[in-house]
Design a protein around this motif. Sequence first.
Motif, PDB file in Angstrom:
ATOM      1  N   ASP A   1       0.862  -1.183   0.000  1.00 28.90           N
ATOM      2  CA  ASP A   1       0.000   0.000   0.000  1.00 28.90           C
ATOM      3  C   ASP A   1       0.905   1.242   0.000  1.00 28.90           C
ATOM      4  N   ASN A   2       0.327   2.398   0.242  1.00 27.34           N
ATOM      5  CA  ASN A   2       1.111   3.630   0.155  1.00 27.34           C
ATOM      6  C   ASN A   2       2.200   3.727   1.222  1.00 27.34           C
ATOM      7  N   ARG A   3       2.133   2.900   2.253  1.00 25.54           N
ATOM      8  CA  ARG A   3       3.135   2.918   3.313  1.00 25.54           C
ATOM      9  C   ARG A   3       4.333   2.019   3.010  1.00 25.54           C
ATOM     10  N   GLY A   4       4.133   1.041   2.116  1.00 27.50           N
ATOM     11  CA  GLY A   4       5.186   0.066   1.829  1.00 27.50           C
ATOM     12  C   GLY A   4       4.588  -1.303   1.595  1.00 27.50           C
ATOM     13  N   TRP A   5       5.197  -2.326   2.149  1.00 30.63           N
ATOM     14  CA  TRP A   5       4.665  -3.672   1.928  1.00 30.63           C
ATOM     15  C   TRP A   5       4.819  -4.536   3.180  1.00 30.63           C
ATOM     16  N   PHE A   6       4.077  -5.658   3.179  1.00 29.03           N
ATOM     17  CA  PHE A   6       4.106  -6.621   4.284  1.00 29.03           C
ATOM     18  C   PHE A   6       4.057  -8.029   3.702  1.00 29.03           C
ATOM     19  N   LYS A   7       4.784  -8.967   4.336  1.00 31.02           N
ATOM     20  CA  LYS A   7       4.707 -10.371   3.924  1.00 31.02           C
ATOM     21  C   LYS A   7       4.882 -11.263   5.149  1.00 31.02           C
ATOM     22  N   GLU A   8       4.339 -12.460   5.057  1.00 29.07           N
ATOM     23  CA  GLU A   8       4.641 -13.514   6.024  1.00 29.07           C
ATOM     24  C   GLU A   8       5.848 -14.262   5.469  1.00 29.07           C
ATOM     25  N   ASN A   9       7.022 -13.977   6.009  1.00 31.28           N
ATOM     26  CA  ASN A   9       8.240 -14.537   5.440  1.00 31.28           C
ATOM     27  C   ASN A   9       8.365 -16.027   5.739  1.00 31.28           C
ATOM     28  N   TRP A  10       7.953 -16.430   6.934  1.00 24.36           N
ATOM     29  CA  TRP A  10       7.962 -17.847   7.327  1.00 24.36           C
ATOM     30  C   TRP A  10       6.671 -18.112   8.065  1.00 24.36           C
ATOM     31  N   GLN A  11       5.838 -18.978   7.470  1.00 26.64           N
ATOM     32  CA  GLN A  11       4.556 -19.321   8.078  1.00 26.64           C
ATOM     33  C   GLN A  11       4.471 -20.839   8.095  1.00 26.64           C
ATOM     34  N   ARG A  12       4.835 -21.401   9.231  1.00 28.75           N
ATOM     35  CA  ARG A  12       5.041 -22.846   9.330  1.00 28.75           C
ATOM     36  C   ARG A  12       3.834 -23.656   8.866  1.00 28.75           C
ATOM     37  N   GLU A  13       2.673 -23.353   9.390  1.00 28.03           N
ATOM     38  CA  GLU A  13       1.495 -24.179   9.106  1.00 28.03           C
ATOM     39  C   GLU A  13       1.166 -24.214   7.620  1.00 28.03           C
ATOM     40  N   LYS A  14       1.122 -23.043   6.989  1.00 25.30           N
ATOM     41  CA  LYS A  14       0.771 -22.985   5.572  1.00 25.30           C
ATOM     42  C   LYS A  14       1.861 -23.615   4.696  1.00 25.30           C
ATOM     43  N   MET A  15       3.128 -23.321   5.004  1.00 24.97           N
ATOM     44  CA  MET A  15       4.218 -23.785   4.150  1.00 24.97           C
ATOM     45  C   MET A  15       4.428 -25.289   4.257  1.00 24.97           C
ATOM     46  N   VAL A  16       4.317 -25.827   5.464  1.00 23.63           N
ATOM     47  CA  VAL A  16       4.443 -27.277   5.631  1.00 23.63           C
ATOM     48  C   VAL A  16       3.323 -27.994   4.893  1.00 23.63           C
ATOM     49  N   ALA A  17       2.128 -27.418   4.927  1.00 26.94           N
ATOM     50  CA  ALA A  17       1.000 -28.026   4.207  1.00 26.94           C
ATOM     51  C   ALA A  17       1.250 -28.075   2.706  1.00 26.94           C
ATOM     52  N   LEU A  18       2.061 -27.137   2.193  1.00 28.94           N
ATOM     53  CA  LEU A  18       2.362 -27.096   0.760  1.00 28.94           C
ATOM     54  C   LEU A  18       3.593 -27.920   0.384  1.00 28.94           C
ATOM     55  N   GLY A  19       4.276 -28.520   1.377  1.00 33.66           N
ATOM     56  CA  GLY A  19       5.399 -29.398   1.060  1.00 33.66           C
ATOM     57  C   GLY A  19       6.747 -28.945   1.551  1.00 33.66           C
ATOM     58  N   LEU A  20       6.825 -27.773   2.192  1.00 38.84           N
ATOM     59  CA  LEU A  20       8.099 -27.339   2.753  1.00 38.84           C
ATOM     60  C   LEU A  20       8.379 -28.169   4.006  1.00 38.84           C
ATOM     61  N   PRO A  21       9.595 -28.671   4.199  1.00 38.00           N
ATOM     62  CA  PRO A  21       9.871 -29.468   5.398  1.00 38.00           C
ATOM     63  C   PRO A  21       9.642 -28.682   6.680  1.00 38.00           C
ATOM     64  N   ASP A  22       9.187 -29.362   7.698  1.00 39.36           N
ATOM     65  CA  ASP A  22       9.001 -28.761   9.015  1.00 39.36           C
ATOM     66  C   ASP A  22      10.351 -28.824   9.721  1.00 39.36           C
ATOM     67  N   PHE A  23      11.240 -27.883   9.395  1.00 41.79           N
ATOM     68  CA  PHE A  23      12.648 -28.049   9.745  1.00 41.79           C
ATOM     69  C   PHE A  23      13.070 -27.405  11.070  1.00 41.79           C
ATOM     70  N   ASN A  24      12.157 -26.831  11.816  1.00 44.40           N
ATOM     71  CA  ASN A  24      12.402 -26.350  13.173  1.00 44.40           C
ATOM     72  C   ASN A  24      13.573 -25.375  13.274  1.00 44.40           C
ATOM     73  N   PRO A  25      13.472 -24.193  12.671  1.00 48.53           N
ATOM     74  CA  PRO A  25      14.585 -23.235  12.738  1.00 48.53           C
ATOM     75  C   PRO A  25      14.829 -22.752  14.165  1.00 48.53           C
ATOM     76  N   VAL A  26      16.120 -22.521  14.480  1.00 52.79           N
ATOM     77  CA  VAL A  26      16.486 -22.077  15.829  1.00 52.79           C
ATOM     78  C   VAL A  26      17.308 -20.788  15.807  1.00 52.79           C
ATOM     79  N   GLN A  27      17.716 -20.317  14.627  1.00 50.97           N
ATOM     80  CA  GLN A  27      18.543 -19.113  14.556  1.00 50.97           C
ATOM     81  C   GLN A  27      18.187 -18.341  13.292  1.00 50.97           C
ATOM     82  N   ASN A  28      18.131 -17.018  13.406  1.00 39.67           N
ATOM     83  CA  ASN A  28      17.836 -16.151  12.274  1.00 39.67           C
ATOM     84  C   ASN A  28      19.023 -15.215  12.052  1.00 39.67           C
TER      85      ASN A  28
END
Length: 477
Positions: free
Chosen positions: A30-57
């Motif tokens: 929008d006019n302020r900028g943008w927003f995203k869900e960069n990591w969304q475990r439930e949705k991404m795992v349902a689509l085939g991304l491994p549930d890899f349990n990240p511990v560090q960013n």
Amino acid sequence: MTGASGPKPLSVTETPIPGLLVCELPVMSDNRGWFKENWQREKMVALGLPDFNPVQNNVSFNTKKGATRGIHAEPWDKYVSVASGRIFGAWVDLREGRTFGRTFFTELDPSRAVYVPRGVGNAFQTLEDSTAYTYLVNDHWSAEAQSQYVFLNLADETAGIPWPLDLAGAEISAKDRVHPRLSDVPPMPPRRTLVLGANGQLGKALRKALAGRTDVEFAGRGELDLSDPSALAQVDWKNYSTVINAAAYTAVDDAEGSGRADAWQVNGAAVAELARLAQEHHLTLVHVSTDYVFDGARAGHPEDEPFAPLGVYGQTKAAGDLAVATVPRHYILRTSWVIGEGHNFVRTMAALAERGVSPSVVDDQIGRLTFAEDLAGAIVHLLDAGAPYGTYNVSNEGPSMAWADVAREVFVLLGKPGDRVTGVSTAEYFAGRSAAPRPLNSVLDLDKLRATGFTPPPAQERLAAYVAGLADRERAE
């Protein structure tokens, strides 16, 4: 990013490198900028991304266009994305195996991320100033872990990476400029499988079933004794992906008295600690259970039958099962009446038959034999097939038999009269002796195992072959 019809949908697609996945991310502007869900475990795992349990960013901020980093293959999985700017990403499979050297390239902006499995080399070149590159990893960085990295030269001719900006003028660290060419890169070996209890009946069968596998290690009691509460702490679990626990305290009668503490330590406390370690290190845990977790009041025990152990041994095994069931990636194989290499009922009956003894054998305990080679085969099958995690009953096929029936069959197979075996009740057999209570019906329902594509051979066929080979087994031992 956001188009005329709104943000693109979340999706996960495969690449030519096995396990390397591209994730398209919806970005709302929008006019302020943008927003995203960069990591969304439930949705991404349902689509085939491994549930890899990240511990560090981690975040890598790059001031200038043309900053180039890599190619580094690390001993963990990671999820890479861009918070601002754009990059050209390059990935090279540096894992041991047939896909070693395979490549994939794509551009990343805030609307695209890539899941990178352990051992796949990762590199990028910034396409804009002020680019923020971010990544989640499922292990904590350490100097020891860094010593396991595998590196490839950014200019390797075999990989043939089409860098948008010539490397000669790019911002590259001195170390990255001198990494080896592909022909000199030692492939990253896979995480290993550890077999505990490797000298028991099942352990010996697993040694045969997994013979020739360079990624499998075997530990008998001499190498790792589960009766020692400190034993599991001595293992570097980061080197493993799978643990097969074929160890157990199985002295059913002793567990009622002098062996009670050992039974609880090996079958309960040690297994609970294994389960904790499996969760911490993202391991697949394979555990072998027993019909003794049931009271034997019904036939054809299903996997989800409530526990009702009659004695201490069954109680300790039930406790271990409950602990293992908390592990996200687990297989519990519930079995009965195991026959393999080493001391067992069939060998005892064969020895009695050859010595001319006429034994009394219980005839009110009903079940099916499980030959260790088939139990080992079921374990290998479930792992290799990627069967759904959970509990599976495993025994050989065929009609149920009493222990006395098995004894008579052994006598007949050895050319001795089967009627030399006298059937007696459990109460009669143990009269005047201290003994643990036994389930009277140990028949297991095998439908769930069959549904995975594994059907064990009939017990009678295995028994005939086993008895026929007893002389050879005794010579080998």
